[in-house]
Design an enzyme around this catalytic site. Structure first.
Site, short mmCIF file in Angstrom:
data_model
loop_
_atom_site.label_atom_id
_atom_site.label_comp_id
_atom_site.label_asym_id
_atom_site.label_seq_id
_atom_site.Cartn_x
_atom_site.Cartn_y
_atom_site.Cartn_z
N GLU A 435 1.11 -1.07 -0.07
CA GLU A 435 -0.12 -0.20 -0.10
C GLU A 435 0.91 1.22 -0.03
OE1 GLU A 435 -2.20 -0.08 3.66
OE2 GLU A 435 -2.75 2.10 3.63
N ASP A 509 -0.66 -1.41 5.93
CA ASP A 509 -0.62 -0.94 7.26
C ASP A 509 -1.48 -1.84 8.19
OD1 ASP A 509 1.08 0.91 6.21
OD2 ASP A 509 -0.18 2.40 6.13
N ASP A 511 -3.49 -0.79 10.18
CA ASP A 511 -4.45 0.20 10.76
C ASP A 511 -5.89 -0.10 9.95
OD1 ASP A 511 -4.10 1.47 8.32
OD2 ASP A 511 -3.16 3.22 9.28
N ASP A 513 -7.24 1.65 7.73
CA ASP A 513 -7.33 1.73 6.20
C ASP A 513 -6.49 0.65 5.46
OD1 ASP A 513 -8.53 4.30 5.50
OD2 ASP A 513 -6.80 5.55 6.03
#
Ligand code: 0RA
Length: 649
Positions: A435, A509, A511, A513
């Site tokens: 990403e 990541d 998280d 997102d």
């Protein structure tokens, strides 16, 4: 007495020894799958008793001590002496491989596949088993350890006058046999299969209770009951409940020919671009298809084309609709019961009986033709959807041709942002789909370029659940993905020899997102080329969440639990340390990324697998589809159980 009993023990051990020596041969694996198969094996026996018409209720209890109890109200395993073994029928069933079938009254005994190996296999692989049978106004009890009887069959009068009958089997899987990852029963996995059994066997009531929760909090045990009078018709309604049906009534076909029982339920929906066909033979999910599904597909295509011509929806000079168009948006369940099933393939999940193809074809053909001839509006909506699918396919073909021309098949240039590896041997090559460009930069510097390729993706890829094929092919991120991997176009037969990397690692990541991007990518693979997941090519990379430094040592932690454990249990109470939380992959130095996430020697990769295709399909629709209400409901129901604690939206 004592000496003859030990002679017995030796005999029993010899009989079941192969099972303990090679458990994989009998239950598939000694991991989680094999563990769950023990439960299925015991439950199948009770379900068989229900199918024979003697049992209405099956209860499954996950006990707090790691054992499982399966109780039914059938006739009870016979307890009289078995002429060949001189032992009770109960002990024979428990200690002799494949003895169960000899007692079964023939008919549709579930056999083949991984089920139907016999209850003695469960006994052999359990630290302890206790069987209770209620029969002839008496209670019969016998206990076993690792397959060996440790008590004789004891008889007591039944406490009350009511003549209860039935069987209860409690077993505790042997931890010497199962691997460390395979010692805990998964509620969702078991609930899924038990619910499926209730759908497949209309009228059987299955109660599933998890007593383990009591350990955690002073909670009530979790209890669910599955009972579906409508059988597979209700199964279709459940799978489609978040979709928009094209016709209200679920089409249902039921019949028997040459001792083969066939049940089919069908419903088309507007908002689905793929089909969702589930096949079962003798209650076993035939993941790899087989003659029943071949028969169903053939008869659907033939029948709908015939009606389309009759109703002048297809002109004389126009070609027939293909099976794929006819099945677009279809949810179907076919369940056949075959007296002598042949299961083929590596995992024994493909039905081989050739006679079944024709039986399904003719039974379904007759009923479906009549059904649609009496309901022209239903026939028309289904046909219009198929014709629309046909036209959409034509439009997509143009877009698709672009991709095809660019694809590796015609040696297209690889996407510019792909940092390829030098190896040309796909079996040793890996690609990390990363990403963002900054993380992509770190990954490019940190990798081993010999066998690791990096493809950075910018932002969020298209949500494939909400788009049609034409748009998908125009999307540059998706084009890059398709060409980099060496994939063909959607719907083409998956060709593993074209695949450029055998490990496709999603690295996002840690998280919300990142999780969203990972879900978008998984949705893409699931809808676009499911075989990639089914054949085990898709992996999830696991970057660390924290770096802890203490003195000259540093540690990486991959979860909050690991962090707490390190700081509370590994460090002295007044230790001085610093802790860094990684907000994204981009924050990591290339060398750090290599060490923690990419180096095969030290990293963790999770392989993605589909345990339950129907459930996966339903959840992808809920989570990624365009209807909000079902998604909201899902999150409200399961949000607290999933790890949504860190949700910051
Ligand atoms: C063979 C014969 C009979 C019952 C069963 C098997 C039986 C086995 C299991 C295993 C779990 N639950 C079960 N319930 C029944 C009955 C024979 C007779 O009574 O005539």
């Amino acid at each position: 007495m004592a000496s003859s009993y030990s002679a017995d023990q030796i005999q029993v051990l010899e009989g079941l020894e192969p099972v303990r020596k090679r458990p994989g041969m009998y239950i598939g694996s000694t991991g989680p799958r094999g563990l769950h198969h023990l439960v299925y094996e015991v439950v199948d026996n009770s379900v068989d008793e229900a199918l024979a018409g003697y049992c209405t209720h099956v209860e499954i209890d996950l006990n707090a001590d790691g054992s499982v109890t399966v109780t039914d109200d059938g006739r009870g395993i016979p307890t009289d002496t078995h002429p060949q073994t001189g032992k009770s029928a109960l002990e024979t069933v428990m200690t002799v491989l494949h003895a169960g079938g000899k007692f079964g009254g023939g008919g549709y005994k579930v056999s083949g596949g991984l089920h139907g190996v016999g209850i003695s296999v469960v006994n052999a692989l359990s630290e302890r088993v206790e069987v209770t049978v209620w029969r002839d106004n008496r209670v019969h009890i016998q206990r076993f350890e690792r397959g060996i009887p440790v008590t004789e069959l004891k008889h007591k009068p039944q406490p009350s006058k009511e003549a209860r009958t039935g069987t209860s089997i409690t077993f505790k899987p042997d931890l010497e046999i199962f691997t460390t990852t395979g010692i805990e029963f998964d509620y969702i996995t078991l609930a899924g299969r038990l619910r499926e059994l209730a759908y497949l066997n209309a009228g059987v009531r299955i109660t599933f209770t998890d007593h383990r929760l009591e350990l955690l909090k002073s909670n009530q045990p979790k209890v669910e009951t599955y009972e579906y009078k409508g059988g597979i018709k209700e199964y279709i309604a459940y799978m489609n409940r978040d979709k928009q049906p094209l016709h209200e009534e679920i089409i249902f076909v039921q019949g028997e020919r040459n001792h083969v029982q066939v049940e089919v339920a069908l419903q088309w929906c507007t908002d689905a671009y793929t089909d969702n066909l589930l096949g079962f033979a003798n209650n076993i999910r035939t993941v790899d298809g087989g003659t029943h599904l071949e028969g169903l597909k053939a008869v659907l295509t033939r029948t709908l084309n015939a009606i389309a011509r009759k109703r002048n929806k297809i002109k004389e000079n126009e070609p027939n609709l293909t099976g794929e168009h006819v099945r677009e948006g279809l949810t179907a369940v076919i369940s056949v019961k075959v007296p002598d099933p042949e299961f083929e393939g590596q995992t024994k999940t493909k039905l081989g009986n050739t006679e079944v193809r024709g039986i399904v074809d003719s039974l379904v053909g007759e009923v479906l033709t009549e059904y649609l001839e009496f309901r022209p509006p239903v026939a028309d909506t289904i046909l219009d959807k198929a014709i629309q699918a046909f036209k959409a396919a034509e439009a997509a073909r143009h877009a698709r041709e672009l991709v095809r021309r660019k694809s590796v098949l015609e040696s297209s240039p690889l996407p510019g942002k792909l940092a390829d590896c030098s190896s040309r041997d796909a079996s040793e090559s890996e690609i990390f789909i990363v990403e963002g460009d900054s993380a992509g930069g770190s990954a490019k510097q940190g990798r081993d370029r010999g066998f690791q390729a990096i493809l950075p993706l910018r932002g969020k890829i298209l949500n494939i659940e909400k788009t049609d094929d034409a748009k998908i092919y125009k999307n540059t991120e998706i084009q890059a993905l398709i060409t980099a991997l060496g994939l063909g176009v959607k719907g083409d037969e998956f060709d593993a020899s074209q695949l450029r990397y055998h490990r496709i690692c999603l690295m996002t990541d840690a998280d919300v997102d990142g999780a969203h991007i990972r879900t978008l990518l998984l949705t893409f693979f699931y809808r676009y080329q499911r075989s990639l997941i089914e054949e085990g090519y898709i992996y999830i990379a696991c970057p660390p969440l924290y770096k802890v430094e203490r003195g000259r040592n540093h540690y990486y932690c991959y979860s909050d639990r690991e962090l707490t454990n390190l700081v509370q249990n590994e460090f002295p109470s007044n230790a001085n340390y610093t802790m860094q939380r990684f907000k994204g992959l981009g924050e990591m130095m290339p060398q750090q990324l290599w060490e923690t996430t990419m180096n095969p020697e030290t990293r963790t990769l999770k392989q993605v697998e589909i345990q339950d295709a129907a459930e996966a399909d339903r959840i992808f629709t809920i989570l990624m589809g365009d209807r909000v209400a079902p998604r909201r409901e899902f999150i409200e129901t399961y949000g607290s159980r999933l790890n949504l604690a860190e949700l910051d939206i």
